[in-house]
Design a protein around this motif. Structure first.
Motif: not given
Length: 256
Positions: A33-41, A137-150
């Motif tokens: 849960r904390n990892l999901v919150a951190e990846s969303w931040r 935009e590239d960083r948003i896309a990378a962060g979105r993939r990381f967040y959705n994986g968690n």
């Protein structure tokens, strides 16, 4: 040792094992849960960076295309809607994703307008903002993939047995995905400014649709700016019918 004592020892051992398992599963839920919150931040930081870049970008384009009022107003409104969705209490990821999709679309219109003004090639401020926006935009896309994986990992454990028992006992629920049209969101600001800067197009900014017969629905990146020509199907050559071979007429035998 009596049978009752043995049974008591076994029961105590099972309880200890069960307790350790419960604690381990609980701690793992907390970690995920904390990892999901951190990846969303991380995504939220990049979204805020995009919001901060937009006003400077609009003012820069206005200097060359001040009459494009409708485009500017649509970007400003989409930015305001995205910020409102971000700050709204209890806003779902779906609401935020829809607001961000709308903002990406209006940014695409803004860059399309910018392409019509070659004098922008002398404005280094605009070119720098365009590069920063693309990187964001590239960083948003990378962060979105990381967040959705968690999120996927956490939701799988919430729905799996026996971890679902611990999830129900301690209130661990499923998290929402942050779904965006990834290609559209990035390409919204990937305008080709090679004609403005005087340099050739880069491999990261050139995309084409798959040729007929190729697999995949997303645009394919062309390396080194080379776009191969379309291959035209060749027609089978016409086969001419064989001409009958002509022979001289046979002379009748002469009598002796």
């Amino acid at each position: 040792m009596s049978t009752g004592v043995v049974i008591l020892i076994i029961v105590i051992a099972l309880l200890v094992i069960a307790g350790v398992s419960v604690v381990a599963m609980y701690n793992r839920f907390v970690s995920q849960r904390n990892l999901v919150a951190e990846s969303w931040r991380q995504i939220d930081v990049e979204l805020k960076r995009r919001y901060d870049l937009i006003p400077n970008l609009i003012e820069t384009v206005k200097a060359f295309a001040s009459h494009e009022r409708q485009v500017f107003d649509s970007v400003v409104q989409a930015r305001s809607d995205a910020i409102a969705a971000r700050n709204a209490p209890g806003a779902t990821r779906e609401v935020q994703a829809n607001a961000e999709k709308n903002l990406s679309g209006t940014l695409g219109n803004l860059f399309a307008v910018a392409e019509n003004y070659p004098t922008l090639k002398s404005d280094q401020n605009f070119l720098q903002l365009q590069r920063e926006m693309t990187d964001t935009e590239d960083r948003i896309a990378a962060g979105r993939r990381f967040y959705n994986g968690n999120v996927r990992a956490l939701n799988t454990r919430v729905e799996s047995f026996p971890s679902m028992i611990i999830a129900n006992m301690f209130g661990f629920g499923k998290e929402q995905y942050f779904e965006l049209d990834e290609v559209g969101a990035r390409d919204a600001v990937r305008a080709d400014f090679s004609s403005l800067t005087g340099s050739g197009p880069s491999s990261r900014d050139i995309y084409r649709q798959p040729a007929p017969g190729q697999s995949g629905s997303e645009p394919q990146q062309i390396a080194n700016g080379y776009v191969p020509p379309a291959v035209q199907p060749t027609e089978n050559p016409q086969v001419q019918p064989a001409q009958p071979q002509q022979f001289p007429p046979t002379q009748p035998p002469t009598s002796a």
